[in-house]
Design an enzyme around this catalytic site. Structure first.
Site, PDB file in Angstrom:
ATOM      1  CB  ILE A  47      -0.666  -0.214   0.926  1.00  0.00           C
ATOM      2  CG1 ILE A  47      -1.782  -1.327   1.563  1.00  0.00           C
ATOM      3  CG2 ILE A  47      -1.623   1.757   1.295  1.00  0.00           C
ATOM      4  CD1 ILE A  47      -3.013  -1.095   2.579  1.00  0.00           C
ATOM      5  CD  GLU A 162      -4.917  -2.459  20.455  1.00  0.00           C
ATOM      6  OE1 GLU A 162      -5.962  -2.177  21.125  1.00  0.00           O
ATOM      7  OE2 GLU A 162      -4.271  -1.616  21.115  1.00  0.00           O
TER       8      GLU A 162
HETATM    9  P1  GTP Z   1      -7.052  -1.179  27.172  1.00  0.00           P
HETATM   10  O1  GTP Z   1      -6.126  -2.596  26.296  1.00  0.00           O
HETATM   11  O2  GTP Z   1      -6.101  -2.641  28.785  1.00  0.00           O
HETATM   12  O3  GTP Z   1      -5.252  -0.710  27.757  1.00  0.00           O
HETATM   13  O4  GTP Z   1      -8.224  -1.291  27.507  1.00  0.00           O
HETATM   14  P2  GTP Z   1      -8.799  -0.204  26.044  1.00  0.00           P
HETATM   15  O5  GTP Z   1      -8.946  -1.421  25.131  1.00  0.00           O
HETATM   16  O6  GTP Z   1     -10.441  -0.249  26.408  1.00  0.00           O
HETATM   17  O7  GTP Z   1      -8.045   1.009  25.199  1.00  0.00           O
HETATM   18  P3  GTP Z   1      -8.345   1.255  24.532  1.00  0.00           P
HETATM   19  O8  GTP Z   1      -8.278   1.160  22.638  1.00  0.00           O
HETATM   20  O9  GTP Z   1      -8.210   2.884  24.510  1.00  0.00           O
HETATM   21  O10 GTP Z   1      -6.547   1.880  24.433  1.00  0.00           O
HETATM   22  C1  GTP Z   1      -5.847   0.783  24.060  1.00  0.00           C
HETATM   23  C2  GTP Z   1      -3.952   1.434  23.881  1.00  0.00           C
HETATM   24  O11 GTP Z   1      -3.782   2.875  23.891  1.00  0.00           O
HETATM   25  C3  GTP Z   1      -3.033   1.442  24.891  1.00  0.00           C
HETATM   26  O12 GTP Z   1      -2.225   0.286  25.495  1.00  0.00           O
HETATM   27  C4  GTP Z   1      -2.327   2.949  25.296  1.00  0.00           C
HETATM   28  O13 GTP Z   1      -1.003   1.645  23.681  1.00  0.00           O
HETATM   29  C5  GTP Z   1      -2.958   3.504  24.358  1.00  0.00           C
HETATM   30  N1  GTP Z   1      -3.534   4.385  24.937  1.00  0.00           N
HETATM   31  C6  GTP Z   1      -4.907   4.874  25.001  1.00  0.00           C
HETATM   32  N2  GTP Z   1      -5.214   5.831  26.036  1.00  0.00           N
HETATM   33  C7  GTP Z   1      -3.796   6.360  25.817  1.00  0.00           C
HETATM   34  C8  GTP Z   1      -3.479   7.262  26.641  1.00  0.00           C
HETATM   35  O14 GTP Z   1      -4.027   8.336  27.293  1.00  0.00           O
HETATM   36  N3  GTP Z   1      -2.040   7.687  26.834  1.00  0.00           N
HETATM   37  C9  GTP Z   1      -1.555   7.457  26.055  1.00  0.00           C
HETATM   38  N4  GTP Z   1      -0.090   7.638  25.770  1.00  0.00           N
HETATM   39  N5  GTP Z   1      -1.763   5.976  25.046  1.00  0.00           N
HETATM   40  C10 GTP Z   1      -2.706   5.336  25.162  1.00  0.00           C
HETATM   41 MG    MG Z   2      -7.560  -2.115  24.061  1.00  0.00          MG
END
Ligand code: GTP
Ligand code: MG
Length: 226
Positions: A47, A162
């Site tokens: 891509i 992801e």
């Molecule tokens: P987890 O995967 O357990 O963290 O929960 P989730 O799936 O509800 O979270 P989400 O998909 O919103 O975020 C997953 C990933 O995004 C995290 O592991 C981080 O790498 C990144 N991330 C999410 N929120 C933040 C944030 O506020 N600050 C930063 N620096 N990274 C974030």
């Molecule tokens: Mg997540």
């Protein structure tokens, strides 16, 4: 998971065999995700090359990949309250394979998303749009869970990955916020949160400015034709 009642009835030898089987299964999983990431990286390479030829610049600045550490996987499964089985790991943990794609412009992120949705060799399973709807702390990124087919001797397995897509400015903010804060549970003064939020708004403004400059340059090129 080994059923405890089943365990009581097992001889030592059977137990060792069962444990070995499970250990092999647990070992196998990271390898499958690693292969899935490599498959996806190859698709993205194609891509990237095509888009560079069409647009004159590569919309993908850089890519990072990682496999989640076994301890983080187990911690997450415990947090979710699920049994520690390979099936649960495959079905309930979506970010064992992670990829971060850093793009030049916001529009490139949505272009890639649309492209992923159209492909038959990629399934987009979930989209979390923290660009149009940033997190309260100011975090911006587009999170996608997708599945890619891995063709194995046993047949095809769709493996989840992801992807976090963000611009260079968003990546700068997220990296700094991660260094300063992420998963840091100590109290900080309220103005620190406000300042960090302001910094994320500044990153957003920077993205908009760069896009405007790009438009101006491109229209200048278009108008300076012979
Ligand atoms: P987890 O995967 O357990 O963290 O929960 P989730 O799936 O509800 O979270 P989400 O998909 O919103 O975020 C997953 C990933 O995004 C995290 O592991 C981080 O790498 C990144 N991330 C999410 N929120 C933040 C944030 O506020 N600050 C930063 N620096 N990274 C974030
Ligand atoms: Mg997540």
């Amino acid at each position: 998971m080994i059923n405890p009642i089943h365990l009581k009835d097992m001889g030592t030898r059977e137990l060792a065999d069962e444990l070995l089987l499970q250990l092999n299964e647990w070992n196998n999983v990271p390898m499958l995700y690693q292969l899935a990431l490599e498959e996806l990286q190859n698709k993205i390479k194609v891509i990237k090359t095509e888009l560079k030829q069409i647009n004159g610049y590569s919309p993908i600045e850089h890519i990072k990949v990682r496999i989640k550490e076994p301890k983080s996987i187990l911690d997450k499964m415990k947090r979710k309250g699920c049994d520690l089985t390979v099936d649960n790991m495959l079905n309930l943990i979506h970010d064992i394979a992670g990829m971060r794609i850093v793009c030049a412009f916001v529009k490139d992120i949505y272009l890639l998303l649309e492209h992923f949705k159209q492909r038959s060799d990629i399934q987009v399973l979930e989209v979390k749009d923290y660009i149009n709807d940033p997190k309260p702390n100011g975090y911006q990124s587009l999170h996608i869970i997708l599945a890619v087919p891995l063709i194995l001797l046993e047949g095809t397995r769709w493996m989840k990955v992801e992807i976090q897509m963000r611009t260079l400015a968003m990546d700068f903010w997220a990296s700094m916020e991660h260094i300063l804060f992420y998963k840091y549970d100590k109290q900080v003064p309220a103005h620190v949160h406000t300042e960090l939020k302001e910094a994320s708004e500044a990153a957003y403004a920077l993205d908009k400015k760069m896009l405007r400059i790009q438009k101006e340059i491109l229209s200048g090129i278009a108008n300076s034709g012979p």
